[in-house]
Design an enzyme around this catalytic site. Sequence first.
Site, short mmCIF file in Angstrom:
data_model
loop_
_atom_site.label_atom_id
_atom_site.label_comp_id
_atom_site.label_asym_id
_atom_site.label_seq_id
_atom_site.Cartn_x
_atom_site.Cartn_y
_atom_site.Cartn_z
N GLU A 89 0.85 -1.19 0.00
CA GLU A 89 0.00 0.00 0.00
C GLU A 89 0.88 1.23 0.00
OE1 GLU A 89 -2.27 2.40 3.55
OE2 GLU A 89 -2.41 0.22 3.54
N LYS A 138 -9.80 -3.22 7.86
CA LYS A 138 -8.50 -2.88 8.44
C LYS A 138 -8.75 -2.44 9.88
CE LYS A 138 -5.38 1.12 8.09
NZ LYS A 138 -4.98 2.24 7.21
#
Length: 208
Positions: free
Chosen positions: A42, A130
């Site tokens: 990411e 998340k």
Amino acid sequence: MSLIEDLAADRLLAIIRGKDVEASIAIATAIALVDEGVRSMEISLSSADALTVLSEVSSALGDRVRLGAGTVLTPADVDAALDNGATYIVTPAIAPSISTAVDRGVPVLCGALTPTEVLTALDAGADAVKLFPVSSMGPRYVKDLRAPFPSTPFVPVGGVGVDEAEGFLADGAVAVGVASPLLGDAANGGDLDALRERARRFLSAVCR
């Protein structure tokens, strides 16, 4: 494969967040991680020159990396991330970006922490949750959340070191997201050899 299948296969999501440095440093960091076997990554949009980093990493590594954009908060962020090579988005919380990504068929890893936030993320169309910031909660928290949400893919993020990574995975996380415990100062011009060593330790831990 789907985002969930990718995360389940890799078990480690590297989070690159570089501040006030040349984009080339963050790009070199990404390449070093992939060379060591880190596949999911990411690039935070809060990084310096984040869109340049996304574009260059995508061009340099192609299908060697599963590349996402992090800290994606707005519909405009979604468009910019996708235009520069991201294949999924990550948010720190419930954000306007989620509906835009879902409408465009883009996988979403949505930030949440409490049971109410988890449910809101799932209702919004998130593919995975998340758990952030999870540093003060501990691995048992994932096990507790899996009771009411048994099929939800959880990815703990926030201060997850090597030992914590093993615990979170053992208690049911599909993968762990790691920034500074893995990256150290590499994305800010630090030691890439030390980064490679940390990557090997993390990969050894999550692949047990």
